[in-house]
Write a protein that holds these residues in place. Structure first.
Motif, short mmCIF file in Angstrom:
data_model
loop_
_atom_site.label_atom_id
_atom_site.label_comp_id
_atom_site.label_asym_id
_atom_site.label_seq_id
_atom_site.Cartn_x
_atom_site.Cartn_y
_atom_site.Cartn_z
N ASP A 146 30.83 27.69 65.14
CA ASP A 146 32.40 27.53 65.28
C ASP A 146 33.07 27.83 63.85
O ASP A 146 34.04 28.18 63.59
N VAL A 147 32.14 27.38 62.70
CA VAL A 147 32.70 27.58 61.33
C VAL A 147 31.52 27.79 60.56
O VAL A 147 30.62 27.16 60.51
N ALA A 148 31.60 28.80 59.71
CA ALA A 148 30.48 29.07 58.69
C ALA A 148 31.21 28.66 57.29
O ALA A 148 32.26 28.98 56.84
N VAL A 149 30.47 27.87 56.61
CA VAL A 149 31.08 27.30 55.31
C VAL A 149 30.18 27.85 54.24
O VAL A 149 28.73 27.71 54.24
N VAL A 150 30.60 28.70 53.22
CA VAL A 150 29.80 29.17 52.07
C VAL A 150 29.74 28.33 50.91
O VAL A 150 30.95 28.06 50.31
N GLY A 151 28.89 27.74 50.57
CA GLY A 151 28.83 26.85 49.29
C GLY A 151 28.72 25.50 49.75
O GLY A 151 29.41 24.77 50.53
N ALA A 152 27.30 24.69 48.89
CA ALA A 152 27.19 23.46 49.52
C ALA A 152 27.36 22.55 48.10
O ALA A 152 26.43 21.93 47.56
N VAL A 155 27.75 25.57 60.15
CA VAL A 155 26.59 26.20 59.38
C VAL A 155 27.07 26.46 58.10
O VAL A 155 28.04 27.06 57.76
N VAL A 156 26.37 25.71 57.05
CA VAL A 156 26.56 25.88 55.48
C VAL A 156 25.47 26.70 55.06
O VAL A 156 24.35 26.74 55.31
N ILE A 157 26.02 27.80 54.27
CA ILE A 157 25.12 28.70 53.58
C ILE A 157 25.23 28.66 52.06
O ILE A 157 26.36 28.55 51.56
N GLU A 158 23.94 28.40 51.38
CA GLU A 158 24.43 27.94 49.98
C GLU A 158 23.30 29.08 49.24
O GLU A 158 22.01 29.29 49.69
N ILE A 192 21.45 22.76 47.16
CA ILE A 192 22.76 21.82 47.40
C ILE A 192 22.88 21.29 45.89
O ILE A 192 22.19 20.90 45.07
N GLY A 193 24.28 21.36 45.63
CA GLY A 193 24.84 20.91 44.18
C GLY A 193 24.30 21.67 43.13
O GLY A 193 24.51 21.22 42.08
#
Length: 429
Positions: free
Chosen positions: A33-39, A58-61, A65-66
């Motif tokens: 539903d939503v793609a997030v770029v950056g963790a 879905v998060v794509i890094e 992480i961090g």
């Protein structure tokens, strides 16, 4: 330690943070539903909010992480921005200015609530922060800042020299502003805790997966990496100052200000009882500022402007040793156990930006060294906007078109070189 979290980039935080949730690289074509770029703080706060509302996220890094500013900063959870409270409505207009002041004033409380709700082990201290005055200019600044925040009902107060000496542990500062809304955390532990909570809520996080293309796919977007893709109708760009690839204008809109931190060995109890004895985090009003706080094991974390690379590494760490012992003579002979650095993204007006990069693609960036609370808050706000709970007219920032910062490259060279020169010759305190 992960090979992506080297000692000079994440230092003490990588050595002491709980492990991040296991992640793998993206190697399939999936839908969300939503793609997030950056963790980082923004991306994971947005993903967690979205997942809690029932969205498939879905998060794509690109790294881990961090990896960016979220895992490198000093860990001060402050309210507001560098810009004086009364100036925000002048810069952004009364509607957006007052709205931004309100959400950022409550930013630390939102971080604390996240920590409590998800039982995040991040060395949280809620005693507040101390903004310490350097000289008469610093005293004037703090008086104005206190007056403007107090007029808005904020829980801040000025401390005289005696109170400042007691809470900081040095007589170097004639005044300090105590902000009881604020606090300190282990920043990498906090962002990893957000990731753990997001995974528990159903978010899929893919690491070591840099995005190299974002293309329209009918009424959706295909976010492509080397080995896979995520197709979604909505995309949140949460890469901030470490942005590469598509919409790299996010990075170019900001001027890099390098910042380093050094951590001592754990201090003996008799020394700990006199330096920041009540657990406050602190920083000063100097143009090339210093910051300092304790971690849970009693290490003093001392930082300032500069990049720990090349010949400047020795210059900055040597200056840090001298400056720290001038402030706290009891630390003479106590060395640094960890050193690390990163980059703060500074916008032209020192305020964050809300951008709509294309239909369905949004992001907030440019936290100007205030990423923990604003990033957490803006992630939640981005999620609510994507969910249709906040319309554009209700946002705390106007929608603006990204533009490259003026004289960006020259300013970055100046800041990095200037900090090294200053730390080679400065004898402050």
């Amino acid at each position: 330690m992960s090979p992506s979290l080297e000692p000079l980039t994440h230092g003490l935080w990588a050595a002491t943070a709980p492990a991040a949730p296991p992640t793998v690289g993206l190697c399939a074509d999936i839908h969300a539903d939503v793609a997030v770029v950056g963790a980082g703080y923004t991306g994971l706060s947005a993903a967690l909010t979205l997942a809690e509302a029932g969205a498939r996220v879905v998060v794509i890094e690109a790294r881990e992480i961090g990896f960016g500013g979220a895992g490198r900063n000093v860990g001060l959870v402050n309210a507001g921005m560098w810009v004086m409270p009364d100036e925000l409505p002048n810069v952004l207009g009364p509607a957006h200015g007052e709205r931004l002041l309100e959400v950022l004033a409550n930013g630390p409380a939102e971080v604390f609530a996240r920590v409590d709700k998800h039982a995040i082990a991040c060395e949280l201290r809620r005693e507040g922060t101390l903004h310490c005055a350097v000289g008469e200019a610093g005293v004037r600044e703090l008086r104005a800042r206190a007056e403007q925040w107090q007029a808005r009902g904020a829980d801040v107060r000025l401390l005289d020299a005696r109170e400042t000496r007691r809470l900081v542990g040095t007589d170097a500062y004639p005044m300090a502003l105590l902000d009881r809304r604020a606090g300190v955390i282990q920043p990498l532990a906090y962002v990893r805790g957000l990731a753990t909570a997001a995974v528990a809520a159903g978010v899929d996080i893919y690491s070591e997966s840099p995005v190299n293309q974002i293309e329209a796919a009918g009424d959706q977007w295909r976010v492509k990496t080397t080995a896979g893709s995520v197709t979604a109708p909505r995309v949140i760009m949460a890469t901030d100052a470490y942005t590469k690839g598509p919409w790299e204008i996010i990075r170019k809109e900001q001027v890099y200000l390098p910042y380093f931190n050094c951590a001592t060995t754990p201090l003996p109890p008799d020394v700990l009882s006199h330096i920041l004895p009540e657990g406050h985090g602190a920083w000063d009003t100097a143009e090339v500022l210093s910051s300092f706080r304790m971690d849970a094991a009693g290490r003093l974390v001392f930082g300032s402007v500069g990049a720990l690379r090349g010949p400047a590494q020795g210059v900055h760490s040597g200056w840090g040793q001298r400056a720290m012992t001038r402030l706290f003579p009891a630390l003479k002979g106590i060395g640094f156990e960890h050193e690390w650095y990163g980059f703060i993204g500074m916008t032209d007006d020192n305020l964050p930006r809300f951008h709509r990069f294309a239909a369905g693609v949004v992001g907030v960036s440019g936290y100007n060294g205030r990423g923990i609370a604003p990033g957490t808050v803006m992630g939640r706000i981005l999620a609510e906007h994507v969910l249709g709970k906040l319309c554009e007219e209700e946002l705390p920032l106007p929608v603006t078109t990204p533009q490259e910062a003026k004289h960006r490259a020259a300013k970055e060279v100046y800041y990095e070189a200037g900090a090294a020169v200053l730390h080679a010759v400065e004898h402050r305190f």
